[in-house]
Structure formats: structure tokens, C-alpha cells
Scaffold this motif. Structure first.
Motif, PDB file in Angstrom:
ATOM      1  N   ALA A   1       7.006  32.755   8.728  1.00  8.43           N
ATOM      2  CA  ALA A   1       8.199  32.904  10.535  1.00  8.43           C
ATOM      3  C   ALA A   1       8.970  31.862  10.735  1.00  8.43           C
ATOM      4  CB  ALA A   1       7.373  33.953  11.197  1.00  8.43           C
ATOM      5  N   MET A   2       7.868  30.560  10.541  1.00 10.46           N
ATOM      6  CA  MET A   2       8.712  29.402  11.266  1.00 10.46           C
ATOM      7  C   MET A   2      10.204  29.147  10.142  1.00 10.46           C
ATOM      8  SD  MET A   2       7.922  27.718  13.658  1.00 10.46           S
ATOM      9  CE  MET A   2       8.420  25.331  13.430  1.00 10.46           C
ATOM     10  N   GLU A   3       9.565  29.646   9.107  1.00 17.12           N
ATOM     11  CA  GLU A   3      10.955  29.003   8.224  1.00 17.12           C
ATOM     12  C   GLU A   3      12.067  30.181   8.232  1.00 17.12           C
ATOM     13  OE1 GLU A   3      11.265  27.102   5.499  1.00 17.12           O
ATOM     14  OE2 GLU A   3       9.826  25.926   6.481  1.00 17.12           O
ATOM     15  N   ILE A   4      11.777  31.723   8.319  1.00 17.79           N
ATOM     16  CA  ILE A   4      12.599  32.218   9.003  1.00 17.79           C
ATOM     17  C   ILE A   4      13.655  32.093   9.823  1.00 17.79           C
ATOM     18  CG2 ILE A   4      13.735  34.768   9.256  1.00 17.79           C
ATOM     19  CD1 ILE A   4      10.805  34.976   7.346  1.00 17.79           C
ATOM     20  N   TYR A   5      12.928  31.500  10.983  1.00 15.80           N
ATOM     21  CA  TYR A   5      13.434  31.716  11.959  1.00 15.80           C
ATOM     22  C   TYR A   5      13.345  30.302  12.848  1.00 15.80           C
ATOM     23  CZ  TYR A   5      11.402  36.294  12.112  1.00 15.80           C
ATOM     24  OH  TYR A   5      11.782  37.760  11.438  1.00 15.80           O
ATOM     25  N   PRO A   6      14.910  29.906  12.756  1.00 17.41           N
ATOM     26  CA  PRO A   6      14.887  28.273  13.204  1.00 17.41           C
ATOM     27  C   PRO A   6      14.939  28.343  14.235  1.00 17.41           C
ATOM     28  CG  PRO A   6      17.313  29.570  12.485  1.00 17.41           C
ATOM     29  CD  PRO A   6      16.274  30.252  11.999  1.00 17.41           C
ATOM     30  N   PHE A   7      15.306  29.013  15.284  1.00 18.96           N
ATOM     31  CA  PHE A   7      14.952  28.541  17.069  1.00 18.96           C
ATOM     32  C   PHE A   7      13.227  28.378  17.614  1.00 18.96           C
ATOM     33  CE2 PHE A   7      14.811  33.097  16.388  1.00 18.96           C
ATOM     34  CZ  PHE A   7      13.846  34.062  17.046  1.00 18.96           C
TER      35      PHE A   7
ATOM     36  N   PHE B   1       7.003  32.085  26.492  1.00 13.01           N
ATOM     37  CA  PHE B   1       7.440  32.974  25.973  1.00 13.01           C
ATOM     38  C   PHE B   1       6.064  34.080  24.765  1.00 13.01           C
ATOM     39  CE2 PHE B   1      12.284  31.812  27.024  1.00 13.01           C
ATOM     40  CZ  PHE B   1      12.338  32.772  26.747  1.00 13.01           C
ATOM     41  N   ASP B   2       6.166  34.337  25.010  1.00 14.87           N
ATOM     42  CA  ASP B   2       5.078  35.168  23.873  1.00 14.87           C
ATOM     43  C   ASP B   2       6.300  35.368  22.800  1.00 14.87           C
ATOM     44  OD1 ASP B   2       3.385  37.131  22.441  1.00 14.87           O
ATOM     45  OD2 ASP B   2       4.351  38.994  22.894  1.00 14.87           O
ATOM     46  N   LEU B   3       6.082  35.642  21.342  1.00 19.94           N
ATOM     47  CA  LEU B   3       6.751  35.496  19.786  1.00 19.94           C
ATOM     48  C   LEU B   3       7.461  37.059  19.684  1.00 19.94           C
ATOM     49  CD1 LEU B   3       6.227  32.029  18.686  1.00 19.94           C
ATOM     50  CD2 LEU B   3       8.361  32.593  19.817  1.00 19.94           C
ATOM     51  N   GLY B   4       6.266  37.964  18.918  1.00 23.17           N
ATOM     52  CA  GLY B   4       6.404  39.329  18.602  1.00 23.17           C
ATOM     53  C   GLY B   4       6.393  39.875  19.390  1.00 23.17           C
TER      54      GLY B   4
ATOM     55  N   GLU C   1      -1.961  32.081   8.369  1.00 24.51           N
ATOM     56  CA  GLU C   1      -1.541  32.046   7.358  1.00 24.51           C
ATOM     57  C   GLU C   1      -0.332  32.402   7.479  1.00 24.51           C
ATOM     58  OE1 GLU C   1      -4.783  32.719   4.445  1.00 24.51           O
ATOM     59  OE2 GLU C   1      -6.105  33.693   6.352  1.00 24.51           O
ATOM     60  N   THR C   2       0.157  33.801   8.402  1.00 23.46           N
ATOM     61  CA  THR C   2       1.657  33.888   7.987  1.00 23.46           C
ATOM     62  C   THR C   2       2.545  33.200   9.184  1.00 23.46           C
ATOM     63  OG1 THR C   2       0.814  35.543   9.811  1.00 23.46           O
ATOM     64  CG2 THR C   2       0.371  36.665   7.701  1.00 23.46           C
ATOM     65  N   PHE C   3       1.877  32.157   9.972  1.00 20.84           N
ATOM     66  CA  PHE C   3       2.645  32.373  11.150  1.00 20.84           C
ATOM     67  C   PHE C   3       4.252  31.052  10.221  1.00 20.84           C
ATOM     68  CE2 PHE C   3       4.812  29.147  14.026  1.00 20.84           C
ATOM     69  CZ  PHE C   3       4.803  29.945  15.172  1.00 20.84           C
TER      70      PHE C   3
ATOM     71  N   TRP D   1       3.608  41.029   3.499  1.00 21.54           N
ATOM     72  CA  TRP D   1       3.896  41.121   5.082  1.00 21.54           C
ATOM     73  C   TRP D   1       5.582  40.495   5.589  1.00 21.54           C
ATOM     74  CZ3 TRP D   1       5.126  36.518   8.290  1.00 21.54           C
ATOM     75  CH2 TRP D   1       5.046  36.234   9.606  1.00 21.54           C
ATOM     76  N   PRO D   2       6.280  39.945   5.123  1.00 23.83           N
ATOM     77  CA  PRO D   2       7.733  39.624   5.101  1.00 23.83           C
ATOM     78  C   PRO D   2       8.328  40.898   5.371  1.00 23.83           C
ATOM     79  CG  PRO D   2       6.999  37.958   3.429  1.00 23.83           C
ATOM     80  CD  PRO D   2       5.395  38.928   3.802  1.00 23.83           C
ATOM     81  N   GLU D   3       7.909  42.290   5.020  1.00 22.99           N
ATOM     82  CA  GLU D   3       8.476  43.154   4.981  1.00 22.99           C
ATOM     83  C   GLU D   3       8.574  44.012   6.540  1.00 22.99           C
ATOM     84  OE1 GLU D   3       8.981  45.773   1.314  1.00 22.99           O
ATOM     85  OE2 GLU D   3       7.309  43.957   0.538  1.00 22.99           O
TER      86      GLU D   3
END
Length: 205
Positions: free
Chosen positions: A123-129, A11-14, A118-120, A83-85
Motif C-alpha cells: 500500500a505504501m508503494e501504491i498510495y503516495p499520500f 487518521f485510520d486508513l482502510g 506484510e501487506t502494508f 491481496w492487491p485486488e
């Protein structure tokens, strides 16, 4: 007709599993949509952002643009400062497909993503999957990115993937074509519904 056997889903993610778009942020900053689109087309461009996906430091990238476009300093600094926004949750339909594939136990499932290292972690924290993957290759960490062949080769080597039994899912047609040229069958992602249809046709789901 005999169906091909698949062992690996990539899978791609974004824009496939995660709804990321700078417009979610910049609609709060610009009152005029045309101004916002001009800014994203000419200042904080996708080409500029891809350099960070390839490993360039966020501070360096920001300072470079501020020097080039000083009148937009506030807007430029918001790109990574806020960035999180730019994240608008998960694409739940695709996450459900991912869950079904994962729970079937039939496949190794990996992510191949163009993403700043640096931003990944945010996202790892936000998206448990994200933790469901058997492995994730992040371009910013590896200092290479899609559509370059070396990045696809690294994926195969790192996780001992047989390209003949793998399928790759990405929303960017450029990356899909590059993967196919490299020998990995690919699906151009347009929606969870369309993806589900194709995966059922291939007897993957």
C-alpha cells in the motif's frame, strides 16, 4: 462559545483514505453472491484477518484455514495471494481533506492503522499520500491493534501527542468508542462529505 484548539489529527486508513474491501477480489472468484458472503462470514472472516493485523504471519494464517476448510483452499490462498485486488483506489474526497489539513501547516498528522506489516509496504508503494503523514503506527509491526488501549497509548508516547488537543478519525465505531474511552476525541467516519462538515464545525478545516 470558545472552540477547542487542535494540534494533532489522527487518521485510520482502510475505508477512510483507502477503499479496501475483500469483496472486490471475491466477486471475481465467486459467481454466487450468497456463497461469497458465506465464505467471508465463516472462512476468511474479519476476526481471522485481524489476527494478521496483530502480527500473525500470512503463511501461518493461510495454512491454518486451509487445514480447517480444505474444500476452500483455492479461495483461501487467494486472500493474500491476490491481496492487491482488494484495493479499489483512494477515497479521493478524504485525500483532499487530508491535503488541505497538511498544507495548512497547523497540525501534526498521523495514521493509526490495523494492517498486516506484510501487506502494508504494498500500500505504501501504491498510495503516495501515505508519505504526507508525520508518522504511521502499523498494528502488524507493533504486534498490537485497535481497539486495545495499549495501541492508543503507544501512539501518544511514540509521537509525543497531547490527547487533549488531538482528534481521531475511524470508520469502525468500536475503535472510535475505544479511543474516546481512552480520552481521545473521535469522529466516526461515514463519508468524506460528513467528515468535512464536522471538521468545519470544529474550525479544523
Amino acid at each position: 462559545m470558545e472552540h477547542k484548539t487542535y494540534h494533532t489529527i489522527i487518521f485510520d486508513l482502510g475505508a477512510v483514505l483507502v477503499d479496501w474491501n475483500p469483496r472486490y477480489l471475491y466477486k471475481k472468484i465467486f459467481t454466487d453472491e450468497k456463497e461469497m458472503e458465506h465464505f467471508l462470514a465463516n472462512v476468511c472472516t474479519s476476526d481471522w484477518n485481524e489476527e494478521q493485523d496483530g502480527g500473525r504471519r500470512l503463511q501461518e494464517a493461510t495454512d491454518l484455514l486451509v487445514a480447517q476448510h480444505p474444500t476452500f483452499e483455492t479461495q483461501i490462498r487467494a486472500f493474500y495471494g491476490r491481496w492487491p485486488e482488494m484495493l479499489n483506489g483512494a477515497l479521493e474526497g478524504t485525500v483532499e481533506i487530508f491535503r488541505q489539513l497538511n498544507e495548512s501547516g497547523k497540525y501534526k498528522i498521523y495514521a493509526l492503522t490495523n494492517w498486516s506489516d506484510e501487506t502494508f509496504p504494498i500500500a505504501m508503494e501504491i498510495y503516495p499520500f501515505f508519505k504526507w503523514f508525520d508518522g504511521i503506527l502499523v498494528s502488524g509491526t507493533e504486534k498490537m491493534r485497535k481497539p486495545h488501549a495499549a495501541f492508543y497509548q503507544l501512539l501518544l508516547d511514540r509521537f509525543s501527542i497531547d490527547a487533549k488537543h488531538a482528534i481521531f478519525i475511524d470508520d469502525n465505531l468500536r475503535n472510535v468508542k475505544a479511543a474516546e474511552d481512552f480520552g481521545i476525541e473521535s469522529i466516526h467516519f461515514t463519508s468524506p462529505e460528513a467528515l468535512e462538515t464536522v471538521l468545519k464545525e470544529k474550525q479544523i478545516l
